[in-house]
Design a protein around this motif. Structure first.
Motif, PDB file in Angstrom:
ATOM      1  N   CYS A  34       1.006  -8.661  11.200  1.00 28.59           N
ATOM      2  CA  CYS A  34       1.582  -8.806   9.862  1.00 28.59           C
ATOM      3  C   CYS A  34       0.529  -8.468   8.815  1.00 28.59           C
ATOM      4  N   VAL A  35       0.928  -8.459   7.554  1.00 26.51           N
ATOM      5  CA  VAL A  35       0.037  -8.086   6.451  1.00 26.51           C
ATOM      6  C   VAL A  35      -1.244  -8.920   6.464  1.00 26.51           C
ATOM      7  N   GLU A  36      -1.131 -10.178   6.793  1.00 28.04           N
ATOM      8  CA  GLU A  36      -2.303 -11.060   6.843  1.00 28.04           C
ATOM      9  C   GLU A  36      -3.376 -10.512   7.790  1.00 28.04           C
ATOM     10  N   ASP A  37      -2.956  -9.842   8.851  1.00 29.08           N
ATOM     11  CA  ASP A  37      -3.891  -9.294   9.838  1.00 29.08           C
ATOM     12  C   ASP A  37      -4.711  -8.119   9.299  1.00 29.08           C
ATOM     13  N   LEU A  38      -4.316  -7.550   8.172  1.00 26.09           N
ATOM     14  CA  LEU A  38      -5.081  -6.459   7.568  1.00 26.09           C
ATOM     15  C   LEU A  38      -6.403  -6.947   6.980  1.00 26.09           C
ATOM     16  N   GLN A  39      -6.516  -8.250   6.733  1.00 27.81           N
ATOM     17  CA  GLN A  39      -7.717  -8.867   6.159  1.00 27.81           C
ATOM     18  C   GLN A  39      -8.125  -8.165   4.860  1.00 27.81           C
ATOM     19  N   ILE A  85       6.590  -8.195  -0.502  1.00 29.01           N
ATOM     20  CA  ILE A  85       5.613  -8.028   0.570  1.00 29.01           C
ATOM     21  C   ILE A  85       4.692  -9.240   0.474  1.00 29.01           C
ATOM     22  N   HIS A  86       4.662 -10.047   1.522  1.00 27.75           N
ATOM     23  CA  HIS A  86       3.841 -11.266   1.526  1.00 27.75           C
ATOM     24  C   HIS A  86       2.988 -11.278   2.785  1.00 27.75           C
ATOM     25  N   PRO A  87       2.075 -12.234   2.934  1.00 31.57           N
ATOM     26  CA  PRO A  87       1.154 -12.218   4.075  1.00 31.57           C
ATOM     27  C   PRO A  87       1.822 -12.181   5.449  1.00 31.57           C
ATOM     28  N   LEU A  88       3.017 -12.715   5.595  1.00 29.23           N
ATOM     29  CA  LEU A  88       3.670 -12.730   6.905  1.00 29.23           C
ATOM     30  C   LEU A  88       4.663 -11.577   7.105  1.00 29.23           C
ATOM     31  N   THR A  89       4.679 -10.625   6.192  1.00 31.36           N
ATOM     32  CA  THR A  89       5.527  -9.442   6.343  1.00 31.36           C
ATOM     33  C   THR A  89       4.998  -8.624   7.521  1.00 31.36           C
ATOM     34  N   PRO A  90       5.866  -8.273   8.479  1.00 32.36           N
ATOM     35  CA  PRO A  90       5.423  -7.435   9.602  1.00 32.36           C
ATOM     36  C   PRO A  90       4.909  -6.076   9.109  1.00 32.36           C
ATOM     37  N   LEU A  91       3.899  -5.548   9.773  1.00 30.89           N
ATOM     38  CA  LEU A  91       3.326  -4.272   9.344  1.00 30.89           C
ATOM     39  C   LEU A  91       4.316  -3.118   9.451  1.00 30.89           C
ATOM     40  N   GLU A  92       5.255  -3.199  10.382  1.00 27.35           N
ATOM     41  CA  GLU A  92       6.261  -2.135  10.451  1.00 27.35           C
ATOM     42  C   GLU A  92       7.143  -2.144   9.203  1.00 27.35           C
ATOM     43  N   ALA A 142      -3.129  -9.722  -2.939  1.00 24.82           N
ATOM     44  CA  ALA A 142      -3.912  -8.559  -2.505  1.00 24.82           C
ATOM     45  C   ALA A 142      -3.128  -7.289  -2.819  1.00 24.82           C
ATOM     46  N   VAL A 143      -3.772  -6.160  -2.578  1.00 29.89           N
ATOM     47  CA  VAL A 143      -3.128  -4.858  -2.688  1.00 29.89           C
ATOM     48  C   VAL A 143      -3.303  -4.172  -1.336  1.00 29.89           C
ATOM     49  N   ALA A 144      -2.196  -3.790  -0.712  1.00 25.42           N
ATOM     50  CA  ALA A 144      -2.222  -3.096   0.571  1.00 25.42           C
ATOM     51  C   ALA A 144      -1.948  -1.616   0.342  1.00 25.42           C
ATOM     52  N   THR A 145      -2.640  -0.766   1.083  1.00 25.55           N
ATOM     53  CA  THR A 145      -2.457   0.678   0.947  1.00 25.55           C
ATOM     54  C   THR A 145      -2.096   1.303   2.293  1.00 25.55           C
ATOM     55  N   LYS A 146      -1.638   2.547   2.233  1.00 27.06           N
ATOM     56  CA  LYS A 146      -1.373   3.287   3.465  1.00 27.06           C
ATOM     57  C   LYS A 146      -2.645   3.406   4.288  1.00 27.06           C
ATOM     58  N   ASP A 147      -3.776   3.589   3.610  1.00 27.33           N
ATOM     59  CA  ASP A 147      -5.057   3.686   4.312  1.00 27.33           C
ATOM     60  C   ASP A 147      -5.376   2.407   5.082  1.00 27.33           C
ATOM     61  N   ASP A 148      -5.003   1.258   4.519  1.00 29.99           N
ATOM     62  CA  ASP A 148      -5.229  -0.011   5.223  1.00 29.99           C
ATOM     63  C   ASP A 148      -4.475  -0.028   6.552  1.00 29.99           C
ATOM     64  N   LEU A 149      -3.251   0.477   6.553  1.00 26.82           N
ATOM     65  CA  LEU A 149      -2.469   0.547   7.792  1.00 26.82           C
ATOM     66  C   LEU A 149      -3.120   1.482   8.804  1.00 26.82           C
TER      67      LEU A 149
END
Length: 157
Positions: free
Chosen positions: A24-29, A109-116, A142-149
């Protein structure tokens, strides 16, 4: 012998759930987001973006709710061209989020949102980043990006 379950072929798209293996998003750290108020000066935005190496800065209204973002590369270009000054407020340069409607639904989009789900958001929204908020959308975390994935997938191998 090739494992057909994990080896994609030219004609098949890899299963997103298998790609992220339940992460999930939380795992992106992700590092904590740095947000600015809509009346903050441009100089503060440029300084904060430079120090933190951010390309997008979330902008909050007076109730601390996210209303949009600054695209830092565009902001730098406008500053260097002289179309904005360092003491101008950032609200002159905000890209506002569309008002939630049937044609432009708001995706939380929150910390427990699945990465898919995050990848699907990037594909359908046409954007390269997402604000990660709490479930009630009160705080930008936080801000998540495609690069983070992409980095996450490479790390996990």
């Amino acid at each position: 012998m090739i494992d057909k379950e994990t080896t994609p072929t030219a004609n098949t798209k890899p299963d997103l759930a298998a790609k992220y293996r339940g992460a999930c998003v939380e795992d992106l750290q992700l590092p904590p987001a740095f947000c600015l108020s809509e009346d903050a000066p441009i100089s503060h935005a440029l300084e904060a973006a430079y120090e933190r190496e951010f390309d997008q800065l979330p902008i909050l209204n007076d109730r601390r709710r996210p209303i949009g973002y600054l695209h830092v590369p565009s902001l730098k270009q406008r500053f260097e061209a002289g179309t904005i000054k360092e003491d101008d407020p950032v609200y002159k340069c905000i890209t506002h989020f569309p008002i939630s409607s049937r044609s432009h639904p708001y995706t939380v989009i929150h910390p427990l949102t699945p990465l898919e789900d995050l990848e699907q958001f990037f594909c359908t929204s046409g954007t390269d980043f997402a604000l990660v908020t709490d479930v009630e959308r009160k705080w930008v975390l936080a801000v998540a990006t495609k690069d983070d994935l992409e980095t996450f997938v490479k790390r996990r191998g």
